[in-house]
Design a protein around this motif. Sequence first.
Motif, PDB file in Angstrom:
ATOM      1  N   ALA A 146      27.794   6.023  41.844  1.00  0.00           N
ATOM      2  CA  ALA A 146      28.442   4.705  41.773  1.00  0.00           C
ATOM      3  C   ALA A 146      29.003   4.293  43.139  1.00  0.00           C
ATOM      4  O   ALA A 146      28.840   3.147  43.577  1.00  0.00           O
ATOM      5  CB  ALA A 146      29.542   4.720  40.723  1.00  0.00           C
ATOM      6  N   LYS A 147      29.640   5.229  43.825  1.00  0.00           N
ATOM      7  CA  LYS A 147      30.224   4.940  45.137  1.00  0.00           C
ATOM      8  C   LYS A 147      29.136   4.572  46.147  1.00  0.00           C
ATOM      9  O   LYS A 147      29.348   3.742  47.028  1.00  0.00           O
ATOM     10  CB  LYS A 147      30.997   6.160  45.647  1.00  0.00           C
ATOM     11  CG  LYS A 147      32.363   6.325  45.013  1.00  0.00           C
ATOM     12  CD  LYS A 147      33.389   5.475  45.735  1.00  0.00           C
ATOM     13  CE  LYS A 147      34.733   5.538  45.021  1.00  0.00           C
ATOM     14  NZ  LYS A 147      35.680   4.544  45.560  1.00  0.00           N
ATOM     15  N   PHE A 149      26.475   2.939  45.545  1.00  0.00           N
ATOM     16  CA  PHE A 149      26.130   1.531  45.334  1.00  0.00           C
ATOM     17  C   PHE A 149      27.274   0.604  45.731  1.00  0.00           C
ATOM     18  O   PHE A 149      27.043  -0.508  46.205  1.00  0.00           O
ATOM     19  CB  PHE A 149      25.667   1.288  43.892  1.00  0.00           C
ATOM     20  CG  PHE A 149      24.225   1.648  43.712  1.00  0.00           C
ATOM     21  CD1 PHE A 149      23.235   0.721  43.962  1.00  0.00           C
ATOM     22  CD2 PHE A 149      23.855   2.932  43.345  1.00  0.00           C
ATOM     23  CE1 PHE A 149      21.894   1.053  43.840  1.00  0.00           C
ATOM     24  CE2 PHE A 149      22.520   3.280  43.222  1.00  0.00           C
ATOM     25  CZ  PHE A 149      21.540   2.337  43.470  1.00  0.00           C
ATOM     26  N   GLU A 150      28.507   1.056  45.557  1.00  0.00           N
ATOM     27  CA  GLU A 150      29.639   0.259  46.056  1.00  0.00           C
ATOM     28  C   GLU A 150      29.484   0.039  47.558  1.00  0.00           C
ATOM     29  O   GLU A 150      29.643  -1.077  48.066  1.00  0.00           O
ATOM     30  CB  GLU A 150      30.966   0.982  45.793  1.00  0.00           C
ATOM     31  CG  GLU A 150      31.519   0.803  44.394  1.00  0.00           C
ATOM     32  CD  GLU A 150      32.964   1.314  44.302  1.00  0.00           C
ATOM     33  OE1 GLU A 150      33.801   0.966  45.149  1.00  0.00           O
ATOM     34  OE2 GLU A 150      33.239   2.097  43.374  1.00  0.00           O
TER      35      GLU A 150
ATOM     36  N   PHE B 145      21.080   4.834  34.695  1.00  0.00           N
ATOM     37  CA  PHE B 145      22.021   4.373  35.711  1.00  0.00           C
ATOM     38  C   PHE B 145      21.253   3.588  36.786  1.00  0.00           C
ATOM     39  O   PHE B 145      21.568   2.423  37.110  1.00  0.00           O
ATOM     40  CB  PHE B 145      22.696   5.604  36.328  1.00  0.00           C
ATOM     41  CG  PHE B 145      23.981   5.368  37.071  1.00  0.00           C
ATOM     42  CD1 PHE B 145      24.292   4.158  37.655  1.00  0.00           C
ATOM     43  CD2 PHE B 145      24.905   6.402  37.207  1.00  0.00           C
ATOM     44  CE1 PHE B 145      25.488   3.973  38.347  1.00  0.00           C
ATOM     45  CE2 PHE B 145      26.098   6.229  37.896  1.00  0.00           C
ATOM     46  CZ  PHE B 145      26.380   5.008  38.474  1.00  0.00           C
ATOM     47  N   ALA B 170      29.160  -1.690  40.132  1.00  0.00           N
ATOM     48  CA  ALA B 170      29.325  -0.387  40.787  1.00  0.00           C
ATOM     49  C   ALA B 170      30.777   0.084  40.684  1.00  0.00           C
ATOM     50  O   ALA B 170      31.045   1.251  40.362  1.00  0.00           O
ATOM     51  CB  ALA B 170      28.886  -0.466  42.253  1.00  0.00           C
ATOM     52  N   CYS B 173      31.408   1.302  37.241  1.00  0.00           N
ATOM     53  CA  CYS B 173      30.866   2.650  36.995  1.00  0.00           C
ATOM     54  C   CYS B 173      31.810   3.714  37.549  1.00  0.00           C
ATOM     55  O   CYS B 173      32.015   4.761  36.917  1.00  0.00           O
ATOM     56  CB  CYS B 173      29.483   2.788  37.607  1.00  0.00           C
ATOM     57  SG  CYS B 173      28.235   1.825  36.739  1.00  0.00           S
ATOM     58  N   THR B 174      32.367   3.475  38.724  1.00  0.00           N
ATOM     59  CA  THR B 174      33.330   4.432  39.291  1.00  0.00           C
ATOM     60  C   THR B 174      34.526   4.577  38.350  1.00  0.00           C
ATOM     61  O   THR B 174      34.971   5.694  38.059  1.00  0.00           O
ATOM     62  CB  THR B 174      33.796   3.957  40.683  1.00  0.00           C
ATOM     63  OG1 THR B 174      32.651   3.775  41.523  1.00  0.00           O
ATOM     64  CG2 THR B 174      34.725   4.973  41.331  1.00  0.00           C
TER      65      THR B 174
END
Lengths: 352, 352
Positions: A146-147, A149-150, B145, B170, B173-174
């Motif tokens: 996730a990070k 993609f952040e 995902f 994103a 999700c985190t």
Amino acid sequence: MGEGDGGGDRRARMLAAVAERRDRVNEAVVEDLPSAEPERLYAASQHLIEAGGKRLRPALVLLVAESLAEGEATVEQPGVDYRSFPAPSGGDVDVMAAAVGVELIHTFTLAHDDIMDDDDMRRGERAVHHEYDLSTAILAGDTLFAKGFELMSATGAAPTNQLAAIRRLAETCTRICEGQALDVEFEQAAEVLPADYTRMIELKTAVLYGAAAAIPAILLGADDGTVEALYQYGVESGTAFQIHDDVLDLTVPSDELGKARGSDLLEGKQTVITLHARQQGVDVDGLLGENPTEEEIDAAVSRLREAGSIEFAGERAAELTASSKERLSVLPEGPARTMLTGLADYLIERNH
Amino acid sequence: MGEGDGGGDRRARMLAAVAERRDRVNEAVVEDLPSAEPERLYAASQHLIEAGGKRLRPALVLLVAESLAEGEATVEQPGVDYRSFPAPSGGDVDVMAAAVGVELIHTFTLAHDDIMDDDDMRRGERAVHHEYDLSTAILAGDTLFAKGFELMSATGAAPTNQLAAIRRLAETCTRICEGQALDVEFEQAAEVLPADYTRMIELKTAVLYGAAAAIPAILLGADDGTVEALYQYGVESGTAFQIHDDVLDLTVPSDELGKARGSDLLEGKQTVITLHARQQGVDVDGLLGENPTEEEIDAAVSRLREAGSIEFAGERAAELTASSKERLSVLPEGPARTMLTGLADYLIERNH
């Protein structure tokens, strides 16, 4: 390639350049993946990052950006600010965020792969699911995912380019999952065809090198031909990297490797080496028993060497590397391109 | 709310609307998550999707898009084309891709959560790691995902809006990972404070409802105030949903629930109900032994009911729902907004 000749000097300069960028990436990771709550989750997410690693993929991101900028003559070395890297079409791009994003995605795959393979050690440290536990390792991987993609959506590049980079990264992640699924399947398979094996390592490993080379070009607005040539450079040199990794698994002592020597053979993993050996009639499955001694591993390696299998793998890696270097002709000549050429060579010359 | 009164009619219309959108989502998932190689990986990825589910999150995506369009009077019902949904500022948006993307992210969390909780059943089917195996379940989650992000970067919305939607997803999700990590920690914790528990379910469950409500507004270019109000609508109604889910775990027979009744209690999960009961002096940990009979579960539920804990949870859910519905005043009046109001009510009135 011997030390002391021109090649050795070039390699030393390339290694120094990669090490310099590794240090910059390590500083950036601390900023981009700070400790947070819940503490244990973030500690587990940082575990494999802190364990080290060569940061080859993020170095690729940075070097491609630098090489593209050489054509524009806008970047002075050293001391380039990767956080606001000038795009040819105007505006600044945080190419470091993209570099760290790619490394986090890589680290997510390591955390999950170690669970599937039940590998104990990684980068000389205990795997996440051993240092913590299964649940935390799954979640740490998901958090890194996730990070990643952040970060990739916070590079400040032109929105169209950021979007294309994110799409490339997402597709790459899907391919990596497919590759890992094939890898797991192949461990149980009675026979694996060489073409299937090559496809597997391309998906599992090489596409992320491809993405690491293509994404900075996408973010900086390079044309499609340049982006795809860089992608192929990454895929080919990444495939060569993986083949060389399979050689190192057999030939480098455990303490230098950061994991047990011969672990692939012991786990029944198919590699270019074992596929070739099988074709030569070697009883690959009978090469190692449970808990082999160093001597038994040595004997198994000698058997594979006699069958020509280790040499075969080396030749295959060298061909791919040669092709990958030709792809770099899309980049302007300059020190960064020279380093990318040297990096491709290094991927199949390194001993750990 | 009784059947036959105005409320019952409204609810029936809302349920029909949600069911219609569920069917559209189910058709879209087949297009957006097609079978591919390796077969086993994609079959495992599709397993929980095909097992059913109410598709509440994607329905939220579609209903918010429709409600925003009512103000523009550009969408005629029924038969709206979610694949090319008109944006007020011009251009078409594939809001269905965003809806499916959100559902894939939700399904990824289910596949991984079931591993961590070692839950056998989900949606009346075997959990992915039981139907397949641990490695495949981890990889299927990872694939969902990645596919979720592929879809979110292929909506065709204005690049700036797509980028903002991806960043929101994103970050969400985190947060979900953080929430699940807290949930796992709380199972071992000696004492959990009610505020910590509320934070946990907000992160674990409610933020994805928030994202589902906010993302269509982001994609269609709504102003920040509207986006944040919709996000809060989702977070509050999603928190109420989770509290109600904890009530259902105790009060609905296993065959209707699709998983074993009382499983939360048996696994030592903290819920609003158990936290309240502890405060009332109930020995929550001693309520159920291993492999309890239906009668023993009934007795445990009666004990919690006598302590006022089930009623307390119901009141908390009702307060959150009331607040969430007020947030909807940012939307133009119309049938879609009415359905979003009804959906919030339904989340705490449903019995499975």
